[in-house]
Enzyme design. Sequence first.
Site, PDB file in Angstrom:
ATOM      1  N   GLY A  59       0.853  -1.101  -0.044  1.00  0.00           N
ATOM      2  CA  GLY A  59       0.018  -0.123  -0.093  1.00  0.00           C
ATOM      3  C   GLY A  59       0.803   1.191   0.046  1.00  0.00           C
ATOM      4  O   GLY A  59       2.073   1.429  -0.264  1.00  0.00           O
ATOM      5  N   ASN A  60       0.320   2.315   0.301  1.00  0.00           N
ATOM      6  CA  ASN A  60       1.110   3.489   0.302  1.00  0.00           C
ATOM      7  C   ASN A  60       0.428   4.470   1.547  1.00  0.00           C
ATOM      8  O   ASN A  60      -0.668   4.295   2.106  1.00  0.00           O
ATOM      9  CB  ASN A  60       1.088   4.310  -1.049  1.00  0.00           C
ATOM     10  CG  ASN A  60      -0.161   4.586  -1.341  1.00  0.00           C
ATOM     11  OD1 ASN A  60      -1.005   5.478  -0.940  1.00  0.00           O
ATOM     12  ND2 ASN A  60      -0.604   3.900  -2.698  1.00  0.00           N
ATOM     13  N   ARG A  61       0.921   5.670   1.605  1.00  0.00           N
ATOM     14  CA  ARG A  61       0.464   6.604   2.750  1.00  0.00           C
ATOM     15  C   ARG A  61      -0.376   7.481   2.500  1.00  0.00           C
ATOM     16  O   ARG A  61      -0.733   8.408   3.293  1.00  0.00           O
ATOM     17  CB  ARG A  61       1.878   7.359   3.198  1.00  0.00           C
ATOM     18  CG  ARG A  61       3.101   6.494   3.780  1.00  0.00           C
ATOM     19  CD  ARG A  61       4.126   7.205   3.778  1.00  0.00           C
ATOM     20  NE  ARG A  61       4.285   8.613   4.402  1.00  0.00           N
ATOM     21  CZ  ARG A  61       4.768   9.800   3.792  1.00  0.00           C
ATOM     22  NH1 ARG A  61       5.741   9.585   2.690  1.00  0.00           N
ATOM     23  NH2 ARG A  61       4.564  11.029   4.275  1.00  0.00           N
TER      24      ARG A  61
END
Length: 408
Positions: A213-215
Amino acid sequence: MLAGKKILLGITGGIAAYKTPLLIRELIKAGAEVQVVMSRAAQQFVTPLTLATLSRREVITEMFPDASANASHRWTQHIDLALWADVMFIAPATAHTIAKITHGFADDMLTTLVLALRCPLALAPTMDVDMFLNRTTQMNIDALKGTGCFVIDPDEGELASGLAGPGRLPETDKLLAFIDDILEKVHQDLTGKHVLVTAGPTQEPIDPVRYIGNRSSGKMGFAVAAAASLRGAQATLISGPVALKTPRNVHRIDVRTAREMQAATLARFEKADVVIMTAAVADYAVVNPAHEKIKREQQSGNELTLTLTKNPDILKSLGEKKTHQILVGFALETHNGVAYAQEKLQRKNLDVIVLNNPNEEGAGFNTDTNIVSILTPDGKVEQLPRKSKFDVANMILDRVKMKLTWSV
Ligand code: PMT
């Protein structure tokens, strides 16, 4: 902007309620219609009779007033008033009322109205300094801001308790300018248009427990959807997994993976007039994610190899299909931003691209502000200073509006 505007003025129980007669007088002078709604506690500080005299309207104090409980015009008064208003402003807004609104309580006329509103909601938090700075109050205010609620910071100074700090109701002139500004920001110039927004990250499963995923927090996309809805558009928000409340009057569809986001977006593309892709879509997904948790103990050696495959480029596929839609992309770049953004603008057949840099303080992931440049196919690059994500959203919508064609 105030002339002819319909203002629902909610008054809750704080000492600053004694200042509201002046606010009402100035609003009426400016040509606004003012309907006052008071909480029970507010009536301890200022009388309904005073406010009715100044607003030239009956003040609403009860959900079920005895004498008129059977009067037919009262049966749906909370809905009628919510639809009537151009803006609802709660001043002073106590910590208690802010908490109730944050959590969707509807236990009196004022909070019920808030739930039924279609127009912007604005608050002037006013209370003693420690109540204002209390973590819960601050979290509630942040949550409300996240759903598109407008909040004016309290003034600092001496408070009724004798303590000093933030908590005072701002002066009437400041309150008038605040309401005026909101009315200007949210004029209903996108009525009849369908705006489709993507937000948040996508998550690509590795096994039932882990993912790539990412932020992205979703804040940018949620601000765009809230702004579009406040400007009268029918807003649909396709969101990856985030911890944000859905903005008022926005239709939300939750997805997890890039492929799910693509399917949800494509299914709604034909009916959309505008698509704004703020989502941070994962570029790669794991080939054959495990159906059971990958056990560390069962792996030989110190390495685990995952094979990744490219996810579809959702925006590019929309660019290839577009007919009448205005297509807005974002570009998240750490270096050579303008050049990369211009390249994406052309390759994905976009009308606008919004460039931001995750390494800049106050920009990118999980901040309440952003620092963006807006690029268009004519080669124009507009650099904007740091602004709240809601203001950035409105500036994007301003550019979009100029490109929309309107049929009568
Ligand atoms: O959610 P927040 O915490 O508020 O953070 C906001 C944000 C930083 C996520 C947002 O401002 C932002 O920059 N979003 C775009 C992030 C991104 O994926 O940028 P990109 O340059 O990799 O992609 C360019 C465009 O193509 C984007 O509009 C993206 O949605 C789209 N894309 C990307 C990859 C892919 N497989 N499909 C896509 O449609």
